[in-house]
Write an enzyme that holds these catalytic residues in place. Sequence first.
Site, PDB file in Angstrom:
ATOM      1  CG  HIS A 123      38.298  35.493  56.202  1.00  0.00           C
ATOM      2  ND1 HIS A 123      39.062  36.507  55.640  1.00  0.00           N
ATOM      3  CD2 HIS A 123      38.489  34.405  55.402  1.00  0.00           C
ATOM      4  CE1 HIS A 123      39.670  36.047  54.559  1.00  0.00           C
ATOM      5  NE2 HIS A 123      39.345  34.783  54.392  1.00  0.00           N
TER       6      HIS A 123
ATOM      7  CG  ASP B  26      44.700  32.608  53.112  1.00  0.00           C
ATOM      8  OD1 ASP B  26      44.524  31.422  53.422  1.00  0.00           O
ATOM      9  OD2 ASP B  26      43.963  33.229  52.333  1.00  0.00           O
TER      10      ASP B  26
ATOM     11  CG  HIS C  94      41.303  34.943  50.115  1.00  0.00           C
ATOM     12  ND1 HIS C  94      41.504  33.581  50.031  1.00  0.00           N
ATOM     13  CD2 HIS C  94      40.646  35.311  48.985  1.00  0.00           C
ATOM     14  CE1 HIS C  94      40.985  33.129  48.900  1.00  0.00           C
ATOM     15  NE2 HIS C  94      40.461  34.152  48.255  1.00  0.00           N
TER      16      HIS C  94
ATOM     17  CG  ASP D  61      44.424  30.590  49.820  1.00  0.00           C
ATOM     18  OD1 ASP D  61      45.525  30.875  50.324  1.00  0.00           O
ATOM     19  OD2 ASP D  61      43.350  31.038  50.259  1.00  0.00           O
TER      20      ASP D  61
END
Length: 359
Positions: free
Chosen positions: A176, A206, A208, A296
């Site tokens: 990020h 991931d 995200h 995740d």
Amino acid sequence: MAACDRVEAIFHTAMNKHDPPLAPRMSEVCSRGQAILDMLQKHTDRFDLRQANDHGDEVILRVHSVMLYKVLQNAYPRFEELTKQSGQPLIADTFSLGIMREEGLRHLEDIFETPGSDFANALGMFMSDATTPMTKGTFEAAYWSAQCAVDAVKGLLSNANEAKLAYALCRPPGHHASHDIAGGFFAVAAQEVVAQGKRPAILDVDFHHGNGTQAIFYERNDVLFVSIHCDPRFEYPFWAGFEDEVGRGKGTGFNLNIPLPPGTTGSEFLKALCECALPKIQTFDPDILLISLGTDTARADPEGQFLLDTNDFQSSGHSIRKQFPSLPCVVVQEGGYGVDVLANNVYAFLSGLQGTSSI
């Protein structure tokens, strides 16, 4: 990646110094790294585990701004000095945007040099959200997280003819972070590859979207970025990761986003990987593959909404190995917050990359 290759696994104990309190949307805690480390130490038949070497701050500053680095290095000490408290997390709650951020950056040095100034909250100029608290050891942990990623690349490329597989146990996660926005230091690994005259492809799996990695390489054609993630209309980062984000300028066509809906199953994820992501990487013909591994995507992960099971991670790793049997590969740890299944899922993915048909 020949079948049953041993994996060089890189870590550093300093990453344990980033241990913020557990809270909603703040699940990046020390026990995550420890669970994976325990797994690596258990399976000495597969992993050659060692601590990262220090390659200095220049490998970070090739990608990230000096101002960002200085703020991260000094924000928490100034926070302690101002508040007379130690051990409390620093959470930015005031953010600057657009032209006022540009104006604020002009005054950053003055804020830093002024005795008694609230320099700590200048952190808000370098954050995109309030879900990443700083603690006393956060900067050191992030520094060594970057060193782990770089060291894994350096080690692998120095033995490229042996087609070894490397794994960097990095925390806090780094995908990020952009040039001047905090969020880890993943992109330093890709830039190290470029510095050695090689072409890297980045595959981000991931849950995200890796908005920071995308931003850094968005206008470049020497790095391919491919991301499979949750549709940003439903999940963080909410404003990046859409399908029509394909790159800009000479980077057009070198960014591929594959957003999937909440509730995506393992078979649906694997289909996106095999039918969309891997063919794009094959066309790019990279010298090395860098994988941002977030688990995740697992069923019941506290920060995710996908439904992958442990066998799905093994299948994903195996599919990548089957497509690229001899391509050097560095796996960098990103998310995965269900600590009870995290290590098993990482092990399953790496086993798949090793060519193991069962776990």
